[in-house]
Design a protein around this motif. Sequence first.
Motif, PDB file in Angstrom:
ATOM      1  N   ARG A 186     -23.677  11.182  24.170  1.00 38.63           N
ATOM      2  CA  ARG A 186     -22.845  11.131  25.530  1.00 38.63           C
ATOM      3  C   ARG A 186     -21.749  11.634  25.560  1.00 38.63           C
ATOM      4  O   ARG A 186     -21.092  12.226  26.856  1.00 38.63           O
ATOM      5  CB  ARG A 186     -22.261   9.981  24.971  1.00 38.63           C
ATOM      6  CG  ARG A 186     -22.995   8.354  25.102  1.00 38.63           C
ATOM      7  CD  ARG A 186     -24.022   8.252  26.697  1.00 38.63           C
ATOM      8  NE  ARG A 186     -24.130   7.407  26.949  1.00 38.63           N
ATOM      9  CZ  ARG A 186     -25.581   6.498  27.342  1.00 38.63           C
ATOM     10  NH1 ARG A 186     -26.124   8.726  27.584  1.00 38.63           N
ATOM     11  NH2 ARG A 186     -26.840   6.084  27.279  1.00 38.63           N
ATOM     12  N   LYS A 230     -14.152   9.963  22.964  1.00 32.50           N
ATOM     13  CA  LYS A 230     -14.859   8.402  22.541  1.00 32.50           C
ATOM     14  C   LYS A 230     -14.538   7.342  23.632  1.00 32.50           C
ATOM     15  O   LYS A 230     -15.503   7.255  24.419  1.00 32.50           O
ATOM     16  CB  LYS A 230     -15.470   8.432  20.974  1.00 32.50           C
ATOM     17  CG  LYS A 230     -15.796   9.000  20.204  1.00 32.50           C
ATOM     18  CD  LYS A 230     -16.335   8.680  18.609  1.00 32.50           C
ATOM     19  CE  LYS A 230     -15.078   8.303  18.028  1.00 32.50           C
ATOM     20  NZ  LYS A 230     -16.064   7.939  16.510  1.00 32.50           N
ATOM     21  N   HIS A 231     -13.399   6.885  23.494  1.00 27.49           N
ATOM     22  CA  HIS A 231     -12.863   5.858  24.229  1.00 27.49           C
ATOM     23  C   HIS A 231     -13.025   6.457  25.973  1.00 27.49           C
ATOM     24  O   HIS A 231     -13.654   5.287  26.764  1.00 27.49           O
ATOM     25  CB  HIS A 231     -11.244   6.238  23.861  1.00 27.49           C
ATOM     26  CG  HIS A 231     -10.676   4.708  24.758  1.00 27.49           C
ATOM     27  ND1 HIS A 231     -10.824   3.514  24.761  1.00 27.49           N
ATOM     28  CD2 HIS A 231     -10.025   4.622  26.212  1.00 27.49           C
ATOM     29  CE1 HIS A 231     -10.466   2.848  25.762  1.00 27.49           C
ATOM     30  NE2 HIS A 231      -9.585   3.281  26.711  1.00 27.49           N
ATOM     31  N   MET A 249     -16.773   5.695  26.565  1.00 27.12           N
ATOM     32  CA  MET A 249     -17.031   4.406  26.650  1.00 27.12           C
ATOM     33  C   MET A 249     -16.104   3.595  28.064  1.00 27.12           C
ATOM     34  O   MET A 249     -17.186   3.440  29.082  1.00 27.12           O
ATOM     35  CB  MET A 249     -16.304   3.505  25.955  1.00 27.12           C
ATOM     36  CG  MET A 249     -17.409   3.807  24.701  1.00 27.12           C
ATOM     37  SD  MET A 249     -18.470   3.284  24.720  1.00 27.12           S
ATOM     38  CE  MET A 249     -19.032   1.877  25.160  1.00 27.12           C
ATOM     39  N   THR A 250     -15.280   4.283  28.763  1.00 26.84           N
ATOM     40  CA  THR A 250     -14.339   4.508  30.044  1.00 26.84           C
ATOM     41  C   THR A 250     -15.662   4.555  31.328  1.00 26.84           C
ATOM     42  O   THR A 250     -16.023   4.014  31.757  1.00 26.84           O
ATOM     43  CB  THR A 250     -13.212   4.522  30.211  1.00 26.84           C
ATOM     44  OG1 THR A 250     -12.305   4.231  29.132  1.00 26.84           O
ATOM     45  CG2 THR A 250     -12.148   4.447  31.128  1.00 26.84           C
ATOM     46  N   VAL A 277     -18.761   5.069  30.956  1.00 25.72           N
ATOM     47  CA  VAL A 277     -20.280   4.877  30.984  1.00 25.72           C
ATOM     48  C   VAL A 277     -20.105   3.341  31.752  1.00 25.72           C
ATOM     49  O   VAL A 277     -20.750   2.904  32.493  1.00 25.72           O
ATOM     50  CB  VAL A 277     -20.547   4.215  29.392  1.00 25.72           C
ATOM     51  CG1 VAL A 277     -21.623   3.346  29.165  1.00 25.72           C
ATOM     52  CG2 VAL A 277     -20.857   5.829  28.770  1.00 25.72           C
ATOM     53  N   GLN A 278     -19.406   2.732  31.256  1.00 24.49           N
ATOM     54  CA  GLN A 278     -18.706   1.346  32.141  1.00 24.49           C
ATOM     55  C   GLN A 278     -18.660   1.534  33.688  1.00 24.49           C
ATOM     56  O   GLN A 278     -18.567   0.450  34.523  1.00 24.49           O
ATOM     57  CB  GLN A 278     -17.313   0.600  31.071  1.00 24.49           C
ATOM     58  CG  GLN A 278     -17.588  -0.145  29.821  1.00 24.49           C
ATOM     59  CD  GLN A 278     -16.241  -0.492  29.580  1.00 24.49           C
ATOM     60  OE1 GLN A 278     -15.205  -0.399  29.531  1.00 24.49           O
ATOM     61  NE2 GLN A 278     -16.637  -0.440  27.905  1.00 24.49           N
TER      62      GLN A 278
END
Length: 660
Positions: A217, A311-312, A315-316, A318-319
């Motif tokens: 990712r 990494k944060h 995730m943002t 991906v959302q």
Amino acid sequence: MSSQRVQLDIQDHHVVMDNGILQVTLSKPDGIVTRIQYNGIDNLLEVLNEEVNRGYWDLVWSEAGSVGTTGTFDVIKGTKFEVIVESDEQVEVSFTRKWNPSQEGKLVPLNIDKRFIMLRNSSGFYSYAIFDHLKEWPPFNLPQTRIAFKLRKEKFQYMAIADNRQRYMPLPDDRSQERSKVLDVPEAVLLVNPIEPEFKGEVDDKYEYSSENQNLRVHGWICMDPPVGFWQITPSDEFRSGGPLKQNLTSHVGPTCLAMFLSAHYSGEDLVLKLKPDEPWKKVFGPVFIYLNSVTSNANDDPSPLWEDAKHQMMTEVQKWPYDFPASNEFPKSDQRGNVRGRIQVRDRYVSEDRIPGKGAYVGLAPPGDAGSFQRDCKGYQFWTRADEHGYYSIKNIREGQYNLYAWVPGFIGDYRYDAAINITAGCDNDVHELVYEPPRDGPTLWEIGIPDRSAAKFYVPDPNPNYINKLYVNHPDRFRQYGLWERYAELYPHHDLIYTIGTSDYAKDWFFAQVTRKKDDDTYEGTTWQIKFQLDNVNQSGTFKLRISLATANIAELQIRINDPKADPPLFTTGVIGKDNTILRHGIHGLYWLYSIGIPATSLVEGNNTLFLTQPISNSPLPAFHGLMYDYIRLEGPPSSTSTRGFKPANIAPNTSLD
């Protein structure tokens, strides 16, 4: 964060996107990223390289009928530049290359539209591409396509792929002929005189940093002065090939950062996209996000704040998927997509009288095909998820189209395919209710080796030769990524092959992770025959036993099966020559999955001691790991008993209906 509007500066030979946080310069009309200015650094890309070798889309192609995974390398250069969106909030630019019949044999027959997007207050930029092949154009093969970024070597020297896979890296100069020694393959070099002495004696090989799609990712590089991170974020796997376990390259010495979309690595020619005559094809690769971050101070050269922030941000992203800002109609927004949900269970009466929840099952939608065909698909889109502990799953934001539903359940062999086609339309929410997978099974388990998880990591992986190590993987869960582990087999078994005794041997200690050839005294190699010794108390001479063997990978190998007679000709069973994964030489622990079910007549067995012989005879290559196998799981079943149940159908679903 800047609140500056996004600006677009169109020059004679370049285009500059600027949002006050970063500036991205692209050549015009080529669409090559030549400069990325950020946080006081004039260019994050390697200024010593020519402009065309800094940040680019590329592909490898060959003419139809070609064999293998190589071809013509092509850095994709546009011939037309166009502004698609220009507003205070967003800039999207296009660089297209059109094909015409006069280019046949010289250029891949594709129309390619490369897009780059910059948003207001966004610390990075996006890129995607639309590949389009018309029906009347000549067919061709496409082994690979990707985006590559070459960063400044004097600045970006720390690489991060995962929480436990990050380190300072050698310089590209260390791979030069004067400073290194090429090993069995050109990608692998031993650093004998590196610029930084700390790397002396290590092996560098880009394949040691490969990763499965499901874990791929975010990865990238860190500059310590000033503290800046360069990250490639892939928020979705839908445009990648081969399913969630397909392995791809990530980042490696260069410093190079890749976004891989299609490759034959760890799978071979089976994952070369091959178009047939009169076959149209279109696919959108991406968007992916190139994310830049920084911290105000980093006195201890600590990379963790930049990595944790990356990494944060991943995730943002991906959302936010599917993004709502790409302008092309070829990229459907969320309201143009559909969903599928349901539950998967397992029925194996020799394990439990009750249905077993498909805990952790991989469930996915992929183009129609046979069970397991998704791992060889490279033309369409795939959408995967993991079931929860009760077997429930939900797959969201699926592109419109017709799919099959595929699954496999860790702990059980084989592949599940739901027989009914699933038709996805905009806004649909398909509930397929309860599906029951009945894995291959004829009789009770007499013995087994390993656990079925499609990997050989559970088996014995030796320590590396101390002369050929990568320090990252010392005492690491991915110890199989060390170079040259295949050579250890001949050291452990110099005169005879592996013998495994059911009931006393331990597969974690006594089953070598790969069946490779053995090096002889004259520096040639020979095939190997492994033995499994087991006892049977009773043998009903009228019954049939069943041997299940699942392989985690194969490369130009053959598996011959014999029972109690190592010289039997012909053998009881042979796979024939299979596989072109090249997993062993590339430090993987699995490639494509193979499952074989072999009937063993009871007349071949005896009461008391029996021996199963597993022979891999091919040894033509001078490389010991070129011909070989990795096992996933082996099981011997007794003849069927009265407790077996056959022909169970998926619950609550008519077997031949289409779900709309």
